[in-house]
Design a protein around this motif. Structure first.
Motif, PDB file in Angstrom:
ATOM      1  N   ASN A  35      -5.734   0.333   2.831  1.00  0.00           N
ATOM      2  CA  ASN A  35      -4.849   0.072   1.702  1.00  0.00           C
ATOM      3  C   ASN A  35      -3.745  -0.895   2.082  1.00  0.00           C
ATOM      4  OD1 ASN A  35      -6.195   1.651  -0.099  1.00  0.00           O
ATOM      5  ND2 ASN A  35      -5.045   3.500   0.392  1.00  0.00           N
ATOM      6  N   ILE A  51      -4.978  -4.357   1.956  1.00  0.00           N
ATOM      7  CA  ILE A  51      -5.077  -4.877   0.584  1.00  0.00           C
ATOM      8  C   ILE A  51      -3.703  -5.289   0.077  1.00  0.00           C
ATOM      9  CG2 ILE A  51      -5.610  -4.238  -1.797  1.00  0.00           C
ATOM     10  CD1 ILE A  51      -7.774  -2.355  -0.561  1.00  0.00           C
ATOM     11  N   LYS A  53      -4.079  -3.616  -7.769  1.00  0.00           N
ATOM     12  CA  LYS A  53      -5.410  -3.946  -8.302  1.00  0.00           C
ATOM     13  C   LYS A  53      -5.471  -3.794  -9.816  1.00  0.00           C
ATOM     14  CE  LYS A  53      -8.616  -2.940  -4.533  1.00  0.00           C
ATOM     15  NZ  LYS A  53      -9.507  -1.874  -4.023  1.00  0.00           N
ATOM     16  N   THR A  85      -1.756   0.519  -3.922  1.00  0.00           N
ATOM     17  CA  THR A  85      -2.903  -0.387  -3.938  1.00  0.00           C
ATOM     18  C   THR A  85      -3.487  -0.496  -5.343  1.00  0.00           C
ATOM     19  OG1 THR A  85      -3.377   0.426  -1.741  1.00  0.00           O
ATOM     20  CG2 THR A  85      -5.072  -0.902  -2.784  1.00  0.00           C
ATOM     21  N   TYR A 124      -2.479  -9.132  -0.803  1.00  0.00           N
ATOM     22  CA  TYR A 124      -1.972  -9.458  -2.137  1.00  0.00           C
ATOM     23  C   TYR A 124      -0.667 -10.226  -2.033  1.00  0.00           C
ATOM     24  CZ  TYR A 124       0.143  -8.708  -6.708  1.00  0.00           C
ATOM     25  OH  TYR A 124       0.759  -8.882  -7.915  1.00  0.00           O
TER      26      TYR A 124
END
Lengths: 243, 127
Positions: free
Chosen positions: B99, B102, B51, B47, B106
Motif C-alpha cells: 500500500n 501505491i 484509487k 490507498t 501516486y
C-alpha cells in the motif's frame, strides 16, 4: 464534498483508536522495562517470567481478598457471642505476634549500603574490598541487635523477619525468606525508640560498620513506620506440643 | 482534508492513550497485533482513497474484522503453542508495504506531472 468529509471523519476516528492503542502499548512495555532483544530464547524466558509474575500478583490479590472475607465472616459469626469474640481477639493477637498482619508504630529506620566512594585505585593495599560491601552476616547482626533492643516487628527491604526467617548469602544479593534482596538495605523496626537507639551506640556493631568498615549507614527514628506482613507459611509437622 | 483528519486523529489518540490506564502484560501481545492490523487497515483505506474506490462500509468492517481476527488468531496460537500471530504479522506488514508503494507512486507521479506542467507553461510563456 459531504462524502469526503465523512471519509476524513472515519479515518480520523480510526487514527484516534490506532494511536491510542500504540500509546497504551508503549506505556505498558516501558512500564515493565522490557524490550525485545535479539535472542529468541531470552525473549521467551523474559516473557514467561513476566507472565508468571503477573499471575502471582493476581493470585496474591485474590488471597488478600479471601483473607479479608474470612476476617469479616469471623467477625459476623462471633458478634453476639462473648466467648467466641474473645477467641477471635486471641486469634488477632496471635496473628500479629506471628507477623501475619501489617503493623504500624514508632521505631527506627536503618539504611545500609555498600561503600560507593572507593575504587580500585583509592583503596589501600591492605584493605580488603570485600569488607566494603554489606554481607548477610551484617544484616543478621543488626537484626539480632534490634531484637535484643526489644523490637516488636522488623523488616528488611519489606521482608518481614519472623521466627523462621532465614537470612543467607546468595552470590551478589542476599536471600531473606527465600526472596532475593539487594543493596541498599532498609531495615525497619518497631519498638520503643529510646531503647532501639542503643543499636547505634558508639562501638556497637552498626557504629563499627559505619566508622570501621566504612559502609554507608543512616540511622533515624520515625513516629510512623509500617511493616508489611510475612507472606510465607508456617509448617509444623514434627514438633508436637507437650501437654 | 484527509491528511488533516489523520494528523488530528493521531494527536488526539496519543493524548488519550497517554492518560489511559495501562493494560496487564498478558494482554499486551493482543493489543500489539491489533495495532498492527489497524495500521494495515488505515494504510489500505488511504490507498483506496487514492484509487478512488473507497467504500466506507468495507473500510470500517475491515478495520474491526482484521483487529478481532488477528486477536483471535493470536489467542488460538497461544492455546496451540504455535506463533500464529507471526503469520498475521507477515501478511499485515507485507500489505502495508504494498500500500505504501501505491501511495508513494501516486504522489511521485503527481509531483512529476506538476513539474512537467510548470516547465510546459514556462516554455509557453517564453514563446
Amino acid at each position: 464534498m459531504n462524502n469526503k468529509n465523512k471519509i476524513s471523519l472515519v479515518i480520523g476516528g480510526m487514527c484516534i483508536l490506532l494511536s491510542c492503542g500504540i500509546a497504551i502499548q508503549v506505556r505498558t512495555i516501558t512500564g515493565i522495562g522490557s524490550t525485545t532483544g535479539s535472542n529468541n530464547t531470552e525473549n521467551t524466558l523474559r516473557d514467561s517470567v513476566l507472565r508468571t509474575k503477573e499471575d502471582y500478583d493476581n493470585l496474591y490479590e485474590d488471597l488478600d481478598k479471601a483473607e479479608k472475607l474470612l476476617e469479616q465472616e469471623r467477625n459476623n459469626a462471633t458478634e453476639n457471642n462473648t466467648e467466641l469474640s474473645e477467641l477471635q481477639e486471641e486469634i488477632k493477637t496471635k496473628n500479629t505476634q506471628l507477623g501475619l498482619t501489617d503493623v504500624t508504630g514508632k521505631g527506627v529506620i536503618i539504611e545500609l549500603d555498600d561503600n560507593h566512594s572507593v575504587s580500585a585505585n583509592s583503596i589501600g593495599l591492605l584493605t580488603d574490598p570485600n569488607s566494603m560491601i554489606v554481607h548477610d552476616s551484617d544484616i543478621l547482626y543488626v537484626v539480632n541487635e534490634l531484637k535484643n533492643a526489644g523490637a516488636e516487628a522488623i523488616s528488611v527491604n519489606d521482608q518481614r523477619i519472623v521466627a523462621n526467617t532465614v537470612i543467607e548469602c546468595d552470590g551478589s544479593v542476599i536471600k531473606i525468606n527465600g526472596v532475593k534482596v539487594g543493596a541498599p538495605f532498609t531495615i525497619k523496626a518497631i519498638g520503643m525508640p529510646e531503647t532501639l537507639k542503643n543499636v547505634y551506640r558508639t562501638q556497637g556493631y552498626l557504629w563499627n560498620l559505619k566508622y570501621y568498615y566504612l559502609l554507608e549507614v543512616d540511622f533515624q527514628t520515625s513516629e510512623n513506620i509500617t511493616i508489611p506482613k510475612y507472606t510465607g507459611t508456617y509448617k509444623f509437622e514434627y514438633a508436637q506440643a507437650n501437654n | 482534508m484527509i491528511i488533516i483528519a489523520i494528523i488530528l486523529g493521531c494527536v488526539i489518540g496519543a493524548i488519550i492513550g497517554v492518560n489511559a490506564p495501562i493494560i496487564p502484560y498478558t494482554y499486551s501481545t493482543f493489543l500489539a497485533i491489533a495495532v498492527v492490523a489497524a495500521l494495515d487497515s488505515v494504510f489500505g483505506g488511504i490507498t483506496s482513497v487514492i484509487k478512488k474506490n473507497f467504500d466506507l462500509t468495507i473500510f470500517i468492517t475491515g478495520f474491526f474484522c482484521n483487529s478481532i481476527l488477528s486477536i483471535a488468531l493470536t489467542y488460538l496460537g497461544q492455546r496451540l503453542n504455535i506463533d500464529i500471530y507471526l503469520a498475521a504479522l507477515v501478511v499485515f506488514v507485507g500489505r502495508m508495504f504494498t500500500n505504501l508503494t501505491i501511495i508513494r507512486r501516486y504522489y511521485v507521479d503527481l509531483w512529476k506531472s506538476k513539474i512537467t506542467q510548470k516547465v510546459k507553461s514556462g516554455k509557453k510563456a517564453e514563446e
